[in-house]
Write an enzyme that holds these catalytic residues in place. Structure first.
Site, PDB file in Angstrom:
ATOM      1  N   HIS A 100     -24.512   3.566   6.001  1.00 48.99           N
ATOM      2  CA  HIS A 100     -23.537   4.339   5.220  1.00 48.99           C
ATOM      3  C   HIS A 100     -23.494   3.883   3.761  1.00 48.99           C
ATOM      4  CE1 HIS A 100     -19.922   6.350   3.918  1.00 48.99           C
ATOM      5  NE2 HIS A 100     -19.316   5.185   3.723  1.00 48.99           N
ATOM      6  N   HIS A 124     -18.790  -1.271  -1.153  1.00 42.23           N
ATOM      7  CA  HIS A 124     -17.485  -0.606  -1.221  1.00 42.23           C
ATOM      8  C   HIS A 124     -16.668  -0.722   0.060  1.00 42.23           C
ATOM      9  CE1 HIS A 124     -19.539   2.829   0.792  1.00 42.23           C
ATOM     10  NE2 HIS A 124     -18.319   3.179   1.169  1.00 42.23           N
ATOM     11  N   GLU A 128     -12.789  -3.905   2.890  1.00 41.26           N
ATOM     12  CA  GLU A 128     -11.945  -3.133   3.805  1.00 41.26           C
ATOM     13  C   GLU A 128     -12.283  -3.394   5.263  1.00 41.26           C
ATOM     14  OE1 GLU A 128     -11.438   1.589   4.875  1.00 41.26           O
ATOM     15  OE2 GLU A 128     -11.761   1.012   2.790  1.00 41.26           O
ATOM     16  N   ASP A 129     -13.580  -3.571   5.587  1.00 38.57           N
ATOM     17  CA  ASP A 129     -14.005  -3.582   6.988  1.00 38.57           C
ATOM     18  C   ASP A 129     -14.620  -4.895   7.462  1.00 38.57           C
ATOM     19  OD1 ASP A 129     -13.206  -0.968   7.272  1.00 38.57           O
ATOM     20  OD2 ASP A 129     -15.159  -0.129   6.776  1.00 38.57           O
ATOM     21  N   ASP A 189     -18.882   8.635  -1.369  1.00 38.91           N
ATOM     22  CA  ASP A 189     -18.492   8.176  -0.035  1.00 38.91           C
ATOM     23  C   ASP A 189     -18.036   9.359   0.812  1.00 38.91           C
ATOM     24  OD1 ASP A 189     -17.509   6.072   1.937  1.00 38.91           O
ATOM     25  OD2 ASP A 189     -15.614   7.064   1.434  1.00 38.91           O
ATOM     26  N   ASP A 308     -28.769  38.413  -7.021  1.00 35.96           N
ATOM     27  CA  ASP A 308     -27.447  37.843  -6.765  1.00 35.96           C
ATOM     28  C   ASP A 308     -27.506  36.519  -6.006  1.00 35.96           C
ATOM     29  OD1 ASP A 308     -26.137  39.954  -8.006  1.00 35.96           O
ATOM     30  OD2 ASP A 308     -26.098  41.153  -6.168  1.00 35.96           O
TER      31      ASP A 308
END
Length: 714
Positions: A100, A124, A128-129, A189, A308
């Site tokens: 990720h 990043h 947090e993790d 992200d 178009d």
């Protein structure tokens, strides 16, 4: 964890794959290959110091394409920390979690982000993790990287509960105010998470897609990152409107797989030939529309023609070449003038610059054309990502909560900070309630157009389209705008409900009484969250104001009945007897005003200023004007109206100013106060008409008086 699992057969991923291939012409990132590379890297030991790990070689290649001299050693160190800290964590698809941050970093690298942004994007999710701390990131990678990582780190749900998502966005927006790269990482992200959202429950997919639609896509638009915005729009479209998405996808498939000649490609060849003959060096490309764009065109035009499904993009070297291309197109093809827009002379608030036009295609359709330089194209695609660091010099060490320092000269090089972002940061401080913040944020981001109005002191205000004088008052004065009584727009007194237009000049009139407050009706006129929040808070603190009766209407303006003027007036009548001439009471002309006359009952003539509205009314009624002129006498009588704030002693000060100027008061009327404003009407006798401008200046200089003018009414 912040990333979601991969489902290769989901509609969302299909949209991402189609959009990516159609727009950028590159293959989708192979997460399984990255997963194997990451696992091999974990089992085989660290990569030699003289080369990057295989798992980020594609990131390095994309980064070097934009920044050939970039130092990649810091990316290697960031990858090693991210891979080791996320080791043992897996996405719901079974891929190692490191895939990720690698995918997010690749998205930013392809947009041209500099090394600091890529380093932070690799890290990043670590704070947090994982067990990695922000202090550790700061020690190893510096304050800038730590600030960016902290900016995108979610707040703890255990601390905020249901308010965790709004408070996380509030934190990111505040951090973005100091460094827009925070939001760049968040957008990349979210893009990768939206690409891989398929295995989530349908209700969770819809919830995430709605937040993306209401908050992230408008932010991408305002930051000018069109490459991310368009793909996010297609992914949201596939989740929230699957039937319309499939119908649009079938239309595109039929148009591209029918085997018929490509009408837009034929027009592109003709345009390229015209520009070659004109000796203009240009690159002419066909840009297929993304799914949402095709859907919008179908709703607008009905049945779609070949042209178009895309637009022509003409890239040139210099700004002047853009206008040269435009001239050739409008000369050699049939242009649709209604489709022309010049965003080079007047760039959009999100940095976007291009010339837009449209020409008639051979099949009877319309070929839209975008004309821009290569530099404009880079900014149009990548927006703030293409700007690099928003700081002119390397920042001094600071705490992450404070953010990096501005450049040494005190000027920010980030052009987005003074506009919509500054307004957003201002009002969010006044919205302590997460629900108020969340609803106000969505409402603010829904306003996708901006106007610029000029202040009376020479400054400017950036406001959303549809803003009123109420919004301008709170944008300029903050809570002091509670005392606003009125406004002058382009020199004329207007109500606070007046909707402003781009380029208007606004002078806001504030009462001297600090205890003044807004009317509940202001909430009906306020468009910006800053104004609405401030008004609502004041009304909540002063509940009695919500029940005050509306101010009584002002009585008609009382003007002295004696309209005779000391200045001589003469009418030039053809062959008739002399007729008495008197000045009109509606505009009270005095020498040396330009005047015109009209006969009235009784055979007399009334003289009006030529700009008086009554003159137009008379002419529309078929009345014939009579030539009138001033005589030799210099003295005159005039009626003046003074608008002021109510205060003790005001009448005495005004009459003293009039007497000092040498004028004689013939009559005076003072109307009852309305919303703390008072209107005074004076009929004055002047010895010399040339003294009138000086008299009016003296009256305006009286404290509390904000306007003095001649009577001008029908």
């Amino acid at each position: 964890m912040s990333a979601e699992a991969t489902n290769p057969v989901s509609a969302a991923e299909a949209a991402a794959t189609d959009t990516g291939v159609r727009r950028r012409g590159r293959a989708r990132l192979d997460l399984r290959r990255l997963g194997r590379a990451a696992l091999l890297g974990a089992t085989a030991g660290p990569a030699p110091r003289d080369r990057l790990p295989d798992a980020i070689s594609h990131v390095a290649e994309a980064h070097r394409a934009h920044h050939p001299e970039a130092d990649l050693s810091v990316l290697r160190r960031a990858y090693v920390l991210a891979e080791t800290s996320h080791r043992g964590q897996f996405r719901k698809s079974g891929e190692p979690y490191i895939t990720h941050p690698l995918a997010v970093t690749l998205i930013l690298a392809e947009l041209g982000a500099e090394t600091v942004t890529l380093t932070a994007s690799l890290l990043h999710d670590t704070v947090e993790d994982t067990e990695v701390t922000l202090d550790q990131v700061r020690r190893e990678f510096g304050d800038e990287v730590a600030y960016l990582v902290d900016g995108v780190t979610k707040v703890e749900k255990i601390d905020y509960g249901a308010a965790a998502e709004p408070e996380t966005f509030r934190k990111m927006l505040v951090a973005t105010g100091n460094d827009v790269r925070v939001m760049s990482i968040k957008l990349a992200d979210r893009l990768h998470n939206m690409r891989t959202l398929g295995v989530m429950r349908p209700e969770k997919q819809a919830r995430i897609a709605k937040v993306t639609r209401d908050v992230l896509i408008p932010l991408a638009e305002r930051l000018g990152v069109q490459a991310l915005k368009t793909e996010l729009e297609d992914l949201v479209f596939a989740i929230l409107h699957p039937e319309e998405y499939e119908a649009t996808r079938a239309l595109i498939a039929d148009a591209t797989g029918s085997g018929s000649p490509d009408a837009l490609a034929a027009v592109a060849d003709q345009v390229a030939a015209v520009l070659r003959e004109a000796d203009i060096a240009a690159e002419v490309l066909v840009r297929p529309r993304h799914f949402v764009s095709v859907h919008r065109v179908r709703l607008k035009r009905g049945d779609l023609r070949g042209c178009d499904f895309g637009r022509l993009l003409v890239l040139v070297a210099e700004d002047a070449d853009c206008y040269a291309v435009l001239g050739e197109l409008h000369t050699c093809f049939t242009p649709l003038i209604s489709e022309f827009k010049d965003f080079i002379a007047a760039p959009k608030f999100n940095l976007y610059q291009s010339l837009h036009t449209a020409i008639a295609a051979p099949d009877g359709g319309v070929a839209e054309v975008l004309i821009r330089t290569h530099r404009m194209h880079k900014v149009a695609e990548a927006g703030v990502v293409a700007l690099g660091s928003p700081h002119g010099t390397a920042p001094d060490p600071v705490e992450p909560a404070e953010g990096p320092e501005p450049a040494e000269d005190g000027e920010r090089t980030d052009p987005t900070r003074p506009g919509w972002l500054a307004r957003l940061l201002d009002w969010q401080e006044s919205a302590p309630d997460p629900d108020t913040f969340w609803s106000s944020l969505r409402a603010d981001l829904a306003e996708d157009h901006e106007i610029t109005v000029f202040r009376a002191d020479g400054g400017t205000l950036g406001l959303p389209a549809g803003a009123t004088c109420v919004d301008a008052a709170y944008a300029q004065h903050g809570e002091a705008a509670h005392a606003c009584l009125g406004a002058r727009v382009n020199g004329r007194l207007t109500p606070l409900s007046t909707v402003l237009s781009d380029g208007d000049t606004v002078q806001l009139l504030l009462a001297q009484d600090a205890g003044s407050g807004p009317s509940p009706a202001w909430l009906d006129h306020a468009r910006t969250p800053a104004a609405r929040i401030a008004i609502a808070r004041w009304l909540q603190a002063h509940p009695e104001a919500a029940h005050q009766p509306a101010a009584a209407p002002r009585p008609p303006l009382s003007v002295a009945a004696d309209r005779s003027s000391g200045a001589e007036l003469h009418a030039d009548l053809d062959g008739g007897p002399p007729a008495p001439v008197r000045p009109a009471g509606c505009c009270t002309p005095v020498p040396p005003d330009a005047i015109t006359g009209f006969r009235v009952r009784g055979g007399s003539v009334t003289a009006h200023r030529t700009g008086c509205p009554a003159v137009d009314v008379m002419r529309r009624l078929g009345r014939t004007s009579v030539p009138v002129r001033w005589g030799e006498a210099a003295h005159c009588r005039v009626t003046l109206v003074a608008e002021s704030f109510g205060r003790p002693g005001l009448l005495a000060d005004l009459t003293e100013a009039i007497a000092t100027a040498g004028a004689e008061v013939v009559s005076a009327t003072v109307e009852p106060p309305s919303e703390q404003r008072v209107r005074h009407t004076y009929t004055l006798q002047l010895a010399d008409a040339a003294e009138l401008p000086q008299l009016m200046r003296a009256m305006r200089d009286v404290p509390g008086v904000y306007d003095v003018g001649r009577t001008h009414r029908l």
